[in-house]
Motif scaffolding. Sequence first.
Motif, PDB file in Angstrom:
ATOM      1  N   ARG A 290       0.820  -1.217   0.000  1.00  0.00           N
ATOM      2  CA  ARG A 290       0.000   0.000   0.000  1.00  0.00           C
ATOM      3  C   ARG A 290       0.852   1.264   0.000  1.00  0.00           C
ATOM      4  O   ARG A 290       0.553   2.223   0.708  1.00  0.00           O
ATOM      5  CB  ARG A 290      -0.930   0.036   1.225  1.00  0.00           C
ATOM      6  CG  ARG A 290      -1.987  -1.034   1.237  1.00  0.00           C
ATOM      7  CD  ARG A 290      -3.246  -0.527   0.542  1.00  0.00           C
ATOM      8  NE  ARG A 290      -4.265  -1.543   0.562  1.00  0.00           N
ATOM      9  CZ  ARG A 290      -5.271  -1.559   1.433  1.00  0.00           C
ATOM     10  NH1 ARG A 290      -5.379  -0.618   2.317  1.00  0.00           N
ATOM     11  NH2 ARG A 290      -6.155  -2.513   1.373  1.00  0.00           N
ATOM     12  N   GLN A 291       1.928   1.237  -0.810  1.00  0.00           N
ATOM     13  CA  GLN A 291       2.783   2.426  -0.840  1.00  0.00           C
ATOM     14  C   GLN A 291       2.119   3.591  -1.564  1.00  0.00           C
ATOM     15  O   GLN A 291       2.543   4.737  -1.436  1.00  0.00           O
ATOM     16  CB  GLN A 291       4.159   2.100  -1.429  1.00  0.00           C
ATOM     17  CG  GLN A 291       4.171   1.591  -2.853  1.00  0.00           C
ATOM     18  CD  GLN A 291       5.552   1.014  -3.240  1.00  0.00           C
ATOM     19  OE1 GLN A 291       6.361   0.687  -2.387  1.00  0.00           O
ATOM     20  NE2 GLN A 291       5.832   0.911  -4.530  1.00  0.00           N
ATOM     21  N   ALA A 292       1.081   3.303  -2.340  1.00  0.00           N
ATOM     22  CA  ALA A 292       0.266   4.377  -2.920  1.00  0.00           C
ATOM     23  C   ALA A 292      -1.033   4.432  -2.135  1.00  0.00           C
ATOM     24  O   ALA A 292      -1.686   3.420  -1.962  1.00  0.00           O
ATOM     25  CB  ALA A 292      -0.022   4.080  -4.388  1.00  0.00           C
TER      26      ALA A 292
ATOM     27  N   ARG B 186      -3.806   6.899   0.758  1.00  0.00           N
ATOM     28  CA  ARG B 186      -4.297   8.146   1.360  1.00  0.00           C
ATOM     29  C   ARG B 186      -3.305   8.911   2.218  1.00  0.00           C
ATOM     30  O   ARG B 186      -3.535  10.062   2.552  1.00  0.00           O
ATOM     31  CB  ARG B 186      -5.552   7.848   2.197  1.00  0.00           C
ATOM     32  CG  ARG B 186      -6.801   7.749   1.369  1.00  0.00           C
ATOM     33  CD  ARG B 186      -7.947   7.233   2.179  1.00  0.00           C
ATOM     34  NE  ARG B 186      -7.625   5.899   2.665  1.00  0.00           N
ATOM     35  CZ  ARG B 186      -8.451   5.132   3.380  1.00  0.00           C
ATOM     36  NH1 ARG B 186      -9.640   5.578   3.701  1.00  0.00           N
ATOM     37  NH2 ARG B 186      -8.087   3.928   3.770  1.00  0.00           N
TER      38      ARG B 186
ATOM     39  N   TYR C 133      -2.210  11.821  -3.658  1.00  0.00           N
ATOM     40  CA  TYR C 133      -3.239  10.789  -3.868  1.00  0.00           C
ATOM     41  C   TYR C 133      -4.609  11.321  -3.431  1.00  0.00           C
ATOM     42  O   TYR C 133      -5.607  11.158  -4.148  1.00  0.00           O
ATOM     43  CB  TYR C 133      -2.886   9.509  -3.084  1.00  0.00           C
ATOM     44  CG  TYR C 133      -3.935   8.429  -3.232  1.00  0.00           C
ATOM     45  CD1 TYR C 133      -3.953   7.593  -4.331  1.00  0.00           C
ATOM     46  CD2 TYR C 133      -4.939   8.257  -2.260  1.00  0.00           C
ATOM     47  CE1 TYR C 133      -4.931   6.612  -4.482  1.00  0.00           C
ATOM     48  CE2 TYR C 133      -5.916   7.279  -2.398  1.00  0.00           C
ATOM     49  CZ  TYR C 133      -5.910   6.465  -3.515  1.00  0.00           C
ATOM     50  OH  TYR C 133      -6.887   5.504  -3.660  1.00  0.00           O
TER      51      TYR C 133
ATOM     52  N   ARG D 214      -7.960  11.651  -5.611  1.00  0.00           N
ATOM     53  CA  ARG D 214      -9.204  10.982  -5.185  1.00  0.00           C
ATOM     54  C   ARG D 214     -10.391  11.938  -5.086  1.00  0.00           C
ATOM     55  O   ARG D 214     -11.542  11.508  -5.062  1.00  0.00           O
ATOM     56  CB  ARG D 214      -8.980  10.256  -3.855  1.00  0.00           C
ATOM     57  CG  ARG D 214      -8.276   8.926  -3.996  1.00  0.00           C
ATOM     58  CD  ARG D 214      -9.195   7.795  -4.454  1.00  0.00           C
ATOM     59  NE  ARG D 214      -9.966   7.254  -3.342  1.00  0.00           N
ATOM     60  CZ  ARG D 214     -11.250   7.450  -3.133  1.00  0.00           C
ATOM     61  NH1 ARG D 214     -11.946   8.186  -3.971  1.00  0.00           N
ATOM     62  NH2 ARG D 214     -11.851   6.909  -2.101  1.00  0.00           N
TER      63      ARG D 214
ATOM     64  N   LEU E 266     -11.680   5.230  -6.370  1.00  0.00           N
ATOM     65  CA  LEU E 266     -10.592   4.257  -6.479  1.00  0.00           C
ATOM     66  C   LEU E 266     -10.729   3.431  -7.761  1.00  0.00           C
ATOM     67  O   LEU E 266      -9.764   3.199  -8.480  1.00  0.00           O
ATOM     68  CB  LEU E 266     -10.631   3.350  -5.244  1.00  0.00           C
ATOM     69  CG  LEU E 266      -9.469   2.393  -5.111  1.00  0.00           C
ATOM     70  CD1 LEU E 266      -8.976   2.398  -3.680  1.00  0.00           C
ATOM     71  CD2 LEU E 266      -9.854   0.996  -5.507  1.00  0.00           C
TER      72      LEU E 266
ATOM     73  N   ILE F 231       4.359  -1.293  -7.167  1.00  0.00           N
ATOM     74  CA  ILE F 231       3.254  -2.256  -7.209  1.00  0.00           C
ATOM     75  C   ILE F 231       2.104  -1.595  -7.947  1.00  0.00           C
ATOM     76  O   ILE F 231       1.765  -0.435  -7.669  1.00  0.00           O
ATOM     77  CB  ILE F 231       2.834  -2.762  -5.809  1.00  0.00           C
ATOM     78  CG1 ILE F 231       1.664  -3.759  -5.935  1.00  0.00           C
ATOM     79  CG2 ILE F 231       2.512  -1.630  -4.849  1.00  0.00           C
ATOM     80  CD1 ILE F 231       1.455  -4.671  -4.741  1.00  0.00           C
TER      81      ILE F 231
ATOM     82  N   SER G 187      -4.165  -0.937  -7.863  1.00  0.00           N
ATOM     83  CA  SER G 187      -5.399  -1.634  -8.203  1.00  0.00           C
ATOM     84  C   SER G 187      -6.039  -2.048  -6.887  1.00  0.00           C
ATOM     85  O   SER G 187      -5.692  -1.513  -5.829  1.00  0.00           O
ATOM     86  CB  SER G 187      -5.087  -2.857  -9.069  1.00  0.00           C
ATOM     87  OG  SER G 187      -6.273  -3.471  -9.488  1.00  0.00           O
ATOM     88  N   ASP G 188      -6.946  -2.977  -6.931  1.00  0.00           N
ATOM     89  CA  ASP G 188      -7.487  -3.539  -5.699  1.00  0.00           C
ATOM     90  C   ASP G 188      -7.795  -5.011  -5.942  1.00  0.00           C
ATOM     91  O   ASP G 188      -8.101  -5.391  -7.083  1.00  0.00           O
ATOM     92  CB  ASP G 188      -8.758  -2.810  -5.256  1.00  0.00           C
ATOM     93  CG  ASP G 188      -9.096  -3.166  -3.813  1.00  0.00           C
ATOM     94  OD1 ASP G 188      -8.553  -2.526  -2.900  1.00  0.00           O
ATOM     95  OD2 ASP G 188      -9.880  -4.122  -3.591  1.00  0.00           O
ATOM     96  N   ILE G 189      -7.753  -5.804  -4.877  1.00  0.00           N
ATOM     97  CA  ILE G 189      -8.022  -7.231  -5.059  1.00  0.00           C
ATOM     98  C   ILE G 189      -9.445  -7.478  -5.584  1.00  0.00           C
ATOM     99  O   ILE G 189      -9.711  -8.519  -6.163  1.00  0.00           O
ATOM    100  CB  ILE G 189      -7.800  -8.048  -3.759  1.00  0.00           C
ATOM    101  CG1 ILE G 189      -8.652  -7.521  -2.610  1.00  0.00           C
ATOM    102  CG2 ILE G 189      -6.335  -8.063  -3.377  1.00  0.00           C
ATOM    103  CD1 ILE G 189      -8.721  -8.488  -1.420  1.00  0.00           C
TER     104      ILE G 189
ATOM    105  N   GLY H  40     -13.094   3.942   4.227  1.00  0.00           N
ATOM    106  CA  GLY H  40     -13.055   3.692   5.668  1.00  0.00           C
ATOM    107  C   GLY H  40     -13.654   2.341   6.054  1.00  0.00           C
ATOM    108  O   GLY H  40     -13.579   1.934   7.206  1.00  0.00           O
TER     109      GLY H  40
ATOM    110  N   PHE I 243      -2.103 -11.803  -2.356  1.00  0.00           N
ATOM    111  CA  PHE I 243      -2.502 -11.339  -1.028  1.00  0.00           C
ATOM    112  C   PHE I 243      -3.558 -12.287  -0.458  1.00  0.00           C
ATOM    113  O   PHE I 243      -4.698 -12.280  -0.919  1.00  0.00           O
ATOM    114  CB  PHE I 243      -3.121  -9.944  -1.098  1.00  0.00           C
ATOM    115  CG  PHE I 243      -2.131  -8.821  -1.303  1.00  0.00           C
ATOM    116  CD1 PHE I 243      -1.490  -8.225  -0.226  1.00  0.00           C
ATOM    117  CD2 PHE I 243      -1.849  -8.343  -2.576  1.00  0.00           C
ATOM    118  CE1 PHE I 243      -0.590  -7.177  -0.401  1.00  0.00           C
ATOM    119  CE2 PHE I 243      -0.950  -7.291  -2.763  1.00  0.00           C
ATOM    120  CZ  PHE I 243      -0.319  -6.709  -1.665  1.00  0.00           C
TER     121      PHE I 243
ATOM    122  N   SER J  27      -4.716 -12.010   2.636  1.00  0.00           N
ATOM    123  CA  SER J  27      -4.668 -11.206   3.867  1.00  0.00           C
ATOM    124  C   SER J  27      -5.361 -11.868   5.052  1.00  0.00           C
ATOM    125  O   SER J  27      -4.879 -11.790   6.166  1.00  0.00           O
ATOM    126  CB  SER J  27      -5.287  -9.837   3.599  1.00  0.00           C
ATOM    127  OG  SER J  27      -4.577  -9.213   2.563  1.00  0.00           O
TER     128      SER J  27
ATOM    129  N   HIS K  21       2.194  -5.345   7.108  1.00  0.00           N
ATOM    130  CA  HIS K  21       0.911  -5.189   6.422  1.00  0.00           C
ATOM    131  C   HIS K  21       0.995  -3.829   5.726  1.00  0.00           C
ATOM    132  O   HIS K  21       2.092  -3.276   5.622  1.00  0.00           O
ATOM    133  CB  HIS K  21      -0.258  -5.287   7.412  1.00  0.00           C
ATOM    134  CG  HIS K  21      -1.580  -5.613   6.755  1.00  0.00           C
ATOM    135  ND1 HIS K  21      -2.746  -5.765   7.454  1.00  0.00           N
ATOM    136  CD2 HIS K  21      -1.915  -5.802   5.445  1.00  0.00           C
ATOM    137  CE1 HIS K  21      -3.739  -6.051   6.618  1.00  0.00           C
ATOM    138  NE2 HIS K  21      -3.253  -6.077   5.391  1.00  0.00           N
TER     139      HIS K  21
END
Length: 355
Positions: free
Chosen positions: A38-40, A42, A47, A51, A56, A83, A86-88, A104, A215, A217, A330
């Motif tokens: 999650r280096q990119a 909020r 970013y 947004r 997203l 990386i 995107s999102d899973i 959130g 991931f 998680s 994480h």
Amino acid sequence: MQIDLILPTFKIMTQFNDTFLKACRMEPADHIPVWFMRQAGRYQPEYREIRKKYSLLDICHKPDVCTEVTLLPVQQLGVDAAILFSDIMLPLGPMGVDFDIVEGVGPVIHNPVVHASDVDKFTLFHPEQSLPYVGQTIKQLVNELNVPLIGFTGAPFTLASYMIEGGPSKNFFKTKSFMYHQPEAWHKLMAKLARSMSEYLVYQVSCGAQAIQVFDSWVGNLGLEDYREYVYPHMQTMFGALKHLNVPLIHFGVVSGHLLEMMKDCGSTVVGLDWRVQVDESWQKLKYEVAVQGNLDPAAILAPWPVLEKKCTQILEQVHRPGFIFNLGHGVMPQADGSVLKRITDFVHNWKSNK
Ligand code: CP3
């Protein structure tokens, strides 16, 4: 601000930095590579600005914006890998999952799996047809980057848990109940996800991704025996389908200390550690057969520098061989300070070489 116009003028002119790939292959390198899950996100003012204009998922659909968001932390922090932003959840859309990503909260699914027959409603998908913008983003990125690009996907268990719970969960009761009551439908769902996600990863690599991370998680919520019975065969299938790609295959889960050996046996070549385990003990358990990645507590970023420096040192002092990638245990949280992430990156880069 015309943020999207910045991109075409940006090109890093330095030599390609393959330190991350060397560490993944357990080869000696000049320094220990660093990147942050999650280096990119909020924690970055840039970013947050983007947004305001795009959701997203909008970002993921727009190769130019997505490229820019992916590049930001590489430029700002000097990390050794990018990386894909995107999102899973993204590949679940074309499979028939109706979801939103709520700020959130996380993913919220409008058509959760309740009955065994619901599993049949989800279809396999063709990534190049359904997600062409992902491939375009990857191609743009590899053109711009002087560090490797990591592609990624969610693992079947973590994705299935969202599909069954309908959203984030603490105890995964619905998921486990479905798994125990409907084992046949469970395995059908997991097999579908394993096949779709491995095809999605093959697509990402065919477009230029030089490593991939899976991931899983939330899989640490399963005990060892449940992992063996309900997850392991599907992870073996998934990693088995990726082996021929010849790129590093990173496998990560949170609270997964009890599963590490099995996560390695699934066929990954790098195992991600969360911050609850010791690097040296875990690596030994894995017989040094794979590289390891981790594992600073993300909350340590909030600590004063001397405390944080000590925690980084404690991790680095456990590394006595090539094959270590510094990361968090994480993802970076929104409260993080980018200048602290930069300071960690520099600190690790200046650490004595891991010959
Ligand atoms: O690492 C990176 O820089 C790439 C970006 C990335 C995102 N999601 C973007 C994102 C990655 C690798 C993910 C993976 C992901 N998504 C996982 C696995 C990794 C992990 O953290 O365990 C999971 C479980 C998800 C599902 C998801 N999406 C969650 C739990 C959330 C956070 C909800 C919140 O608002 O706190 C999301 C939303 C999300 N995905 C954000 C980002 C940057 C939050 C910011 C936003 O809404 O713009």
